[in-house]
Enzyme design. Structure first.
Site, PDB file in Angstrom:
ATOM      1  N   ASP A   1     -19.728  28.128   7.761  1.00 32.76           N
ATOM      2  CA  ASP A   1     -20.121  27.237   6.671  1.00 32.76           C
ATOM      3  C   ASP A   1     -21.565  26.827   6.911  1.00 32.76           C
ATOM      4  OD1 ASP A   1     -20.482  25.412   4.681  1.00 32.76           O
ATOM      5  OD2 ASP A   1     -18.548  24.409   4.983  1.00 32.76           O
TER       6      ASP A   1
ATOM      7  N   GLU B   1     -23.576  25.630   4.435  1.00 34.63           N
ATOM      8  CA  GLU B   1     -23.823  24.748   3.277  1.00 34.63           C
ATOM      9  C   GLU B   1     -24.093  25.563   2.015  1.00 34.63           C
ATOM     10  OE1 GLU B   1     -22.982  22.496   1.250  1.00 34.63           O
ATOM     11  OE2 GLU B   1     -23.418  20.966   2.758  1.00 34.63           O
TER      12      GLU B   1
ATOM     13  N   GLY C   1     -19.309  19.772   4.633  1.00 29.01           N
ATOM     14  CA  GLY C   1     -20.478  18.978   4.985  1.00 29.01           C
ATOM     15  C   GLY C   1     -20.647  17.751   4.108  1.00 29.01           C
ATOM     16  N   ASP C   2     -20.241  17.873   2.830  1.00 23.99           N
ATOM     17  CA  ASP C   2     -20.387  16.760   1.885  1.00 23.99           C
ATOM     18  C   ASP C   2     -19.112  15.928   1.795  1.00 23.99           C
ATOM     19  OD1 ASP C   2     -18.673  18.513   0.659  1.00 23.99           O
ATOM     20  OD2 ASP C   2     -19.976  18.929  -1.066  1.00 23.99           O
TER      21      ASP C   2
ATOM     22  N   HIS D   1       7.726  48.700  32.491  1.00 26.53           N
ATOM     23  CA  HIS D   1       8.495  49.900  32.781  1.00 26.53           C
ATOM     24  C   HIS D   1       7.822  51.108  32.165  1.00 26.53           C
ATOM     25  CE1 HIS D   1      10.299  50.390  28.762  1.00 26.53           C
ATOM     26  NE2 HIS D   1      10.336  49.079  28.727  1.00 26.53           N
TER      27      HIS D   1
ATOM     28  N   PHE E   1      11.484  54.180  32.441  1.00 18.72           N
ATOM     29  CA  PHE E   1      12.582  53.297  32.847  1.00 18.72           C
ATOM     30  C   PHE E   1      12.459  52.821  34.298  1.00 18.72           C
ATOM     31  CE2 PHE E   1      13.886  55.920  29.316  1.00 18.72           C
ATOM     32  CZ  PHE E   1      14.332  54.965  28.408  1.00 18.72           C
TER      33      PHE E   1
ATOM     34  N   ASP F   1       6.198  47.448  26.859  1.00 20.08           N
ATOM     35  CA  ASP F   1       6.771  47.814  28.157  1.00 20.08           C
ATOM     36  C   ASP F   1       6.747  46.640  29.133  1.00 20.08           C
ATOM     37  OD1 ASP F   1       7.146  50.373  27.225  1.00 20.08           O
ATOM     38  OD2 ASP F   1       5.502  51.271  28.366  1.00 20.08           O
TER      39      ASP F   1
ATOM     40  N   HIS G   1      17.639  45.966  39.906  1.00 20.93           N
ATOM     41  CA  HIS G   1      17.316  46.656  41.154  1.00 20.93           C
ATOM     42  C   HIS G   1      18.421  47.649  41.471  1.00 20.93           C
ATOM     43  CE1 HIS G   1      20.115  44.375  43.851  1.00 20.93           C
ATOM     44  NE2 HIS G   1      19.905  43.410  42.977  1.00 20.93           N
TER      45      HIS G   1
ATOM     46  N   ASP H   1      23.150  43.116  39.779  1.00 17.53           N
ATOM     47  CA  ASP H   1      21.817  43.710  39.947  1.00 17.53           C
ATOM     48  C   ASP H   1      20.861  43.336  38.801  1.00 17.53           C
ATOM     49  OD1 ASP H   1      22.858  44.894  42.197  1.00 17.53           O
ATOM     50  OD2 ASP H   1      22.834  46.944  41.408  1.00 17.53           O
TER      51      ASP H   1
HETATM   52  O1  AHR Z   1      19.144  47.751  44.864  1.00 15.93           O
HETATM   53  C1  AHR Z   1      20.019  47.563  45.934  1.00 15.93           C
HETATM   54  C2  AHR Z   1      21.401  48.117  45.648  1.00 15.93           C
HETATM   55  O2  AHR Z   1      21.290  49.494  45.451  1.00 15.93           O
HETATM   56  C3  AHR Z   1      22.062  47.651  44.376  1.00 15.93           C
HETATM   57  O3  AHR Z   1      22.726  46.456  44.510  1.00 15.93           O
HETATM   58  C4  AHR Z   1      23.027  48.758  44.105  1.00 15.93           C
HETATM   59  O4  AHR Z   1      23.258  48.906  42.740  1.00 15.93           O
HETATM   60  C5  AHR Z   1      22.353  49.991  44.636  1.00 15.93           C
HETATM   61  O5  AHR Z   1      23.231  50.683  45.438  1.00 15.93           O
HETATM   62  O1  AHR Z   2     -20.663  25.427   2.079  1.00 18.39           O
HETATM   63  C1  AHR Z   2     -19.411  25.133   1.551  1.00 18.39           C
HETATM   64  C2  AHR Z   2     -19.308  23.679   1.188  1.00 18.39           C
HETATM   65  O2  AHR Z   2     -20.137  23.401   0.102  1.00 18.39           O
HETATM   66  C3  AHR Z   2     -19.753  22.689   2.184  1.00 18.39           C
HETATM   67  O3  AHR Z   2     -18.867  22.479   3.246  1.00 18.39           O
HETATM   68  C4  AHR Z   2     -19.878  21.481   1.363  1.00 18.39           C
HETATM   69  O4  AHR Z   2     -20.791  20.566   1.879  1.00 18.39           O
HETATM   70  C5  AHR Z   2     -20.309  21.996   0.012  1.00 18.39           C
HETATM   71  O5  AHR Z   2     -19.470  21.501  -0.983  1.00 18.39           O
END
Ligand code: AHR
Ligand code: AHR
Length: 482
Positions: free
Chosen positions: A202, A204, A279-280, A400, A403, A419, A447, A472
């Site tokens: 702005d 003016e 401004g005004d 991941h 996976f 991910d 895990h 797990d």
């Molecule tokens: O991550 C450790 C173990 O490994 C988990 O509990 C089991 O799911 C896998 O055998």
């Molecule tokens: O510039 C846009 C607007 O115009 C200003 O904020 C104001 O002062 C005027 O009306």
């Protein structure tokens, strides 16, 4: 450090620093704003939870309990006393007694920041703040910069939701007598791509989206829930920049000479400060303000990029405590709950991008502790969910790929964001949380043989095994090791 520490080290110090949500200097420990309650007209300054920290919203909540509170003063943290108060009448009278504008309802814009509750400045039409007697704000053609963090979903086409430099008599003193950030979808003077809203300047008698009087292709519609908006100007040169105040970097929407319309070069800035009005004293606009500053001197893009990183790290969220009670900005460690492994935490390898569950205890070394510590972030792809940024490798997130969970640098792509985003459900075994993949919603952080994966119960990968799937996939959110 705070945004104003960054502007100061860039050689363009803040000369006004306004926020109802947080300190804008690491050393600031004063009041942020003042509220007045309607029950007895008493006022109360609302300060910080700690030096350089976030607002003490609980102080407002207790002072305003059972009555209405209005924001009467937004203090200036720069030390120049450029505070904002109820705007006086000007070219147009406001709706309040004496032709003043209305004050904002102090509870109308609740948000979370750094895991705490805070309130923004909710500007309904008729609301306005101003300071016509400032100290150190740019005048004439002097260089200045400014940013504001706004609610990019709260706007209208009225004139004019502004923050920045304006006339000291609250009147339209002609082209070039103001230089402020504008946000909204007003098309009377100028506009950019799409249907808006746009960040414009702005200046003016004109909202400018670029060098031309009306349409400029470079200025996109932009409506992030938390929006960083920037305008800066120096002799025959100015710029518009913007971005998502929650994540990512700034983009430049205009960077070039003053408008090709008479009256804007040189500028005739007067150095008042406005918020929520033209401004005004035109007061037809609506918007929400959380924080903003004005500088002395034209800030470099690099300084502003550092400020943007500071803003995204502040952890703005729509709800005071984050998804699943995980508060963005806070640090956590994620402990396995399977009986084999309750001394193990999700950790990244010392080198490389591998992620495992590793034993960590009080006697572990600092590398092991920091490798098992994560900063909760609002989910990169969905702010109702979370992402986990490494506490000791900034910018790297659990994500991941095929996976398998790895620690990789956020490359800013939508793929990475998906991910790296996990939605917190109640833990499948009744403990802690289970973290659902944002893009594979039947897969959960799991895990398996001490590696970490996203796994579907009974799916085709080895790690989708149904054996101890519930255990797990359940994680205790523990105190951070580092
Ligand atoms: O991550 C450790 C173990 O490994 C988990 O509990 C089991 O799911 C896998 O055998
Ligand atoms: O510039 C846009 C607007 O115009 C200003 O904020 C104001 O002062 C005027 O009306």
């Amino acid at each position: 450090s705070g945004p104003c520490d960054l502007y100061a080290s860039g050689g363009t110090p803040c000369v006004a620093a306004h926020s109802t949500t947080r300190a804008l200097y690491a050393s600031y420990d004063g009041p942020l704003y003042q509220v007045r309650r309607t029950s007895d007209n008493a006022t109360r300054d609302i300060g910080l939870l700690g030096r350089g920290g976030v607002a003490d919203a609980a102080a407002q909540d207790s002072f305003c309990a059972g009555t209405t509170c209005l924001i009467t003063v937004i203090y200036d943290q720069s030390g120049r006393n450029n505070r904002l108060t109820q705007a006086p009448p000007g070219g147009f009278p406001g709706p309040a007694p004496g032709g003043y504008d209305n004050l904002a309802d102090a509870t109308a814009a609740p948000i979370g920041i750094g895991g705490h509750k805070a309130y923004g400045v909710y500007v309904a039409p008729g609301t306005g703040y101003r300071n016509n007697n400032t100290n150190g704000i740019a005048k004439g053609d002097q260089p200045e910069g400014m940013y504001a963090v706004l609610n990019g979903t709260h706007y209208n086409g009225g004139c004019c939701f502004d923050y920045g430099n304006a006339e000291t008599n609250s009147r339209d003193n002609g082209n070039g007598t103001m230089e402020a950030i504008y946000f909204g979808n007003n098309k009377v003077w100028g506009y950019g791509e799409g249907n808006g809203p746009w960040i414009m300047a702005d200046l003016e008698n004109g909202l400018f989206s670029g060098v031309n009087q009306r349409y400029n292709a470079g200025d996109p519609s932009i409506s992030h829930r938390f929006l960083t908006a920037i305008v800066k100007g120096e002799p025959n040169h100015w710029a518009i920049r913007g971005g998502n105040a929650r994540t990512g970097s700034l983009s430049t929407f205009y960077n070039g000479p003053r408008p090709n319309v008479p009256g804007y070069n040189p500028m005739k800035k007067e150095g008042a400060i406005i918020l929520g009005i033209g401004g005004d004293n035109s007061h037809g606009a609506t918007g929400t303000f959380y924080e903003g500053v004005m500088t002395s001197g034209y800030p470099t893009d690099a300084t502003e990029n550092a400020v943007q990183a500071n803003i995204t790290a502040a952890g703005y969220t729509t709800s005071p405590s984050g998804p699943g009670g995980l508060t963005p900005g806070s640090k956590v460690s994620l402990r396995a709950t399977t009986s084999c492994c309750t001394d193990r935490y999700i950790a990244h390898d010392d080198a490389g991008s591998g992620v495992t569950i590793a034993p960590v205890s009080a006697s572990s070394g600092s590398t092991a502790k920091s490798g098992a510590t994560w900063t909760v972030r609002a989910g990169l792809a969905n702010s109702s969910c979370v992402s986990f940024e490494s506490a000791d490798r900034a910018g790297q997130y659990l994500r991941h790929a095929n996976f398998t969970v790895r620690l990789n640098t956020n490359d800013g792509t939508a793929q990475f964001a998906e991910d790296a985003t996990f939605c917190a459900d109640a833990g499948h075994n009744g403990q802690g949380h289970s973290f659902r993949s944002a893009n594979y919603p039947s897969d959960y952080l799991r895990h398996y043989k001490y590696g970490v994966y996203v796994a579907g119960q009974g799916g085709s990968h080895e790690w989708d095994s149904t054996t101890s799937w519930n255990d797990d996939t359940s994680w205790a959110v523990a105190q951070p090791w580092a």
